[in-house]
Structure formats: structure tokens, C-alpha cells
Enzyme design. Sequence first.
Site, PDB file in Angstrom:
ATOM      1  N   HIS A  32       0.860  -1.188   0.000  1.00 48.61           N
ATOM      2  CA  HIS A  32       0.000   0.000   0.000  1.00 48.61           C
ATOM      3  C   HIS A  32       0.898   1.239   0.000  1.00 48.61           C
ATOM      4  CE1 HIS A  32      -3.800   2.134   1.028  1.00 48.61           C
ATOM      5  NE2 HIS A  32      -3.041   2.915   1.779  1.00 48.61           N
ATOM      6  N   ASP A  34       0.998   5.299  -0.001  1.00 56.25           N
ATOM      7  CA  ASP A  34       0.205   6.485   0.328  1.00 56.25           C
ATOM      8  C   ASP A  34       0.797   7.725  -0.337  1.00 56.25           C
ATOM      9  OD1 ASP A  34      -1.867   5.498   2.176  1.00 56.25           O
ATOM     10  OD2 ASP A  34      -0.155   4.925   3.420  1.00 56.25           O
ATOM     11  N   MET A  36       0.409  11.642  -0.789  1.00 52.51           N
ATOM     12  CA  MET A  36      -0.236  12.801  -0.138  1.00 52.51           C
ATOM     13  C   MET A  36       0.347  14.086  -0.701  1.00 52.51           C
ATOM     14  SD  MET A  36      -0.233  11.597   3.835  1.00 52.51           S
ATOM     15  CE  MET A  36      -0.579   9.905   4.330  1.00 52.51           C
ATOM     16  N   MET A  67      -4.176  10.452  -1.830  1.00 51.42           N
ATOM     17  CA  MET A  67      -4.827  11.444  -0.957  1.00 51.42           C
ATOM     18  C   MET A  67      -4.421  12.809  -1.489  1.00 51.42           C
ATOM     19  SD  MET A  67      -4.158   9.407   2.577  1.00 51.42           S
ATOM     20  CE  MET A  67      -2.917   8.421   1.759  1.00 51.42           C
ATOM     21  N   MET A 136     -12.108   4.569   5.077  1.00 51.33           N
ATOM     22  CA  MET A 136     -11.043   4.993   5.985  1.00 51.33           C
ATOM     23  C   MET A 136     -11.500   4.801   7.429  1.00 51.33           C
ATOM     24  SD  MET A 136      -8.436   5.854   4.170  1.00 51.33           S
ATOM     25  CE  MET A 136      -7.443   6.444   5.553  1.00 51.33           C
ATOM     26  N   GLY A 141      -4.077  11.001   6.458  1.00 50.30           N
ATOM     27  CA  GLY A 141      -2.991  11.971   6.588  1.00 50.30           C
ATOM     28  C   GLY A 141      -1.787  11.457   7.350  1.00 50.30           C
ATOM     29  N   PHE A 142      -2.027  10.580   8.322  1.00 48.90           N
ATOM     30  CA  PHE A 142      -0.922  10.147   9.178  1.00 48.90           C
ATOM     31  C   PHE A 142      -1.089   8.688   9.592  1.00 48.90           C
ATOM     32  CE2 PHE A 142      -1.619  14.656   9.728  1.00 48.90           C
ATOM     33  CZ  PHE A 142      -0.345  15.174   9.492  1.00 48.90           C
ATOM     34  N   GLY A 143       0.045   8.009   9.764  1.00 50.57           N
ATOM     35  CA  GLY A 143       0.029   6.673  10.328  1.00 50.57           C
ATOM     36  C   GLY A 143      -0.055   6.760  11.845  1.00 50.57           C
ATOM     37  N   ASP A 174      -8.490   1.054   6.147  1.00 51.99           N
ATOM     38  CA  ASP A 174      -7.153   1.652   6.246  1.00 51.99           C
ATOM     39  C   ASP A 174      -7.130   2.602   7.439  1.00 51.99           C
ATOM     40  OD1 ASP A 174      -4.700   2.847   5.832  1.00 51.99           O
ATOM     41  OD2 ASP A 174      -5.246   3.809   3.932  1.00 51.99           O
ATOM     42  N   GLY A 175      -6.244   2.275   8.385  1.00 52.31           N
ATOM     43  CA  GLY A 175      -6.061   3.151   9.536  1.00 52.31           C
ATOM     44  C   GLY A 175      -6.321   2.442  10.850  1.00 52.31           C
ATOM     45  N   GLY A 176      -5.289   2.338  11.678  1.00 52.43           N
ATOM     46  CA  GLY A 176      -5.455   1.767  13.003  1.00 52.43           C
ATOM     47  C   GLY A 176      -5.685   0.270  13.035  1.00 52.43           C
ATOM     48  N   SER A 197       1.728   1.008  10.900  1.00 54.83           N
ATOM     49  CA  SER A 197       2.555   0.938  12.109  1.00 54.83           C
ATOM     50  C   SER A 197       2.524  -0.442  12.762  1.00 54.83           C
ATOM     51  CB  SER A 197       2.130   2.019  13.102  1.00 54.83           C
ATOM     52  OG  SER A 197       0.746   2.035  13.277  1.00 54.83           O
TER      53      SER A 197
END
Length: 223
Positions: A32, A34, A36, A67, A136, A141-143, A174-176, A197
Site C-alpha cells: 500500500h 500512500d 499525499m 490522498m 477509511m 494523513g498520518f500513520g 485503512d487506519g489503526g 505501524s
Amino acid sequence: MSGCRIHPSILSADFANLEAELHRIETADAVHVDVMDNHFVPNLTLGLPVVERIGQVSALPLDVHLMIDDVDRWAPGYADLGVQSVTFHAEAAAAPVRLARELRSRGTRAAMALRPATAVEPYLDMLPELDMLLLMTVEPGFGGQSFLDIILPKIRRARAAIDGAGLPVALQVDGGITRETILRAAEAGADVFVAGSSVYGTEDPAAAIDALRHVVAPGGSGL
Ligand code: DX5
Ligand code: ZN
């Protein structure tokens, strides 16, 4: 549960050693990436020439998550790199149906993403135009952000719409995504999981990928 594909996000990798970092996730299903632009999201990563090089050195297919603003203009160039999929944000696209068709015509899978506060219902009639829908589970915007449980009902509604229409549309989150949250997302109906992460923040990314798969499909390969 529908399936389990793990797409590690290189946003959490060492950008000075990307080739080596890609070798650490060779058991994944795709990479993946990203992109931005510091306009659509308040962060800046990489663009077309870097994605092209990543594609040249990666053994895995690329899942490109754009993004960026003005995505109708820029997304087709990513499709021309021969990546597996190109994801644009519904909020950034002027003509999402035309863009999805343009991406498919260039030989890539067309995917559309929704920010956490964007409802899925206005886009359900568009599902036949898509190969993948990305919901999402953090603000993009951020990991390293925490999974938003408020997205679970949206995942369930999207899964019901996809299955109800009998469409082969993948449902990505995607995310967390961690060993804890992946199960909730999978039970709600997601089948493609981006993890940054929780993969690259560990000593052994390959083991982290296996562990995520094992949570969703304890008995098998997860495929
Ligand atoms: C966030 C990116 C994600 C990010 C996920 O805007 O789209 O792909 O890398 O990172 P984690 O898994 O750490 O939440
Ligand atoms: Zn992403």
C-alpha cells in the site's frame, strides 16, 4: 467473513531504505503506497517517479492510495505505471464515474475511498464501476492513529450492499489496523486490510503480517 488480504503501508517504513523495507514484507498480498499532496491532507509523501521506482523493485503488486486534490487529472498517470489498483477519494474527484472508467480502461483496478465522515449511501449505485471500496478507519494523513469504531456500521452497510448486488467489489479498511482491531473490521465485512505501524513498527514485519492473517483466519492461509 469474506476473506483476508494484508496490504502493509510503507508510510511507516524507512523512506531512506525503501527497497530493503519492501523485501521485509514479501509475504504480504500487495504494498500500500500512500500519496499525499499537502492539500487534500495536511501531509506530504511521494509522487509518480517514486511510485514508479517502487514498482520496479517490488516483487508485490502496488495498491496506490491517492490522498490528493485534482485527482481526475493525476490518477490516470498512476494507472499507466501498471500498478494493481489506484484509489482516489470521492471527496476529491470531480467526476468519479468517469475517473473509475478511465482507470479501468488503462488496465488497473479502480478503487474509491471515503473519509470517516463521508456517508457510503450516495455512492452505492456506483459500486459496479469499482473493483474496490476503501472505507477509511482514521482521518487520512498520518500513520499511527487509533481505529475509529464508529466506522463499523458503515462497513456492515457497504458489505450488505456489495453482497446484495452480487458484485465482486473488495472492501478495504485503512487506519489503526492491529491484531486487536482487524477482527472487528473483518466481522463487519472488510476483506482487505491496510496496516502501517502495526507491521513496520515491529521487529519482524513478516511475523506481524502472519499474526494479522491468523486473527482473521486462525486455521488457514487466510486467502
Ligand atoms: C493514513 C494512510 C494509511 C496509514 C495507515 O492516511 O492512508 O495508509 O499508513 O497507518 P496505520 O496502520 O499506522 O494507521
Ligand atoms: Zn492509505
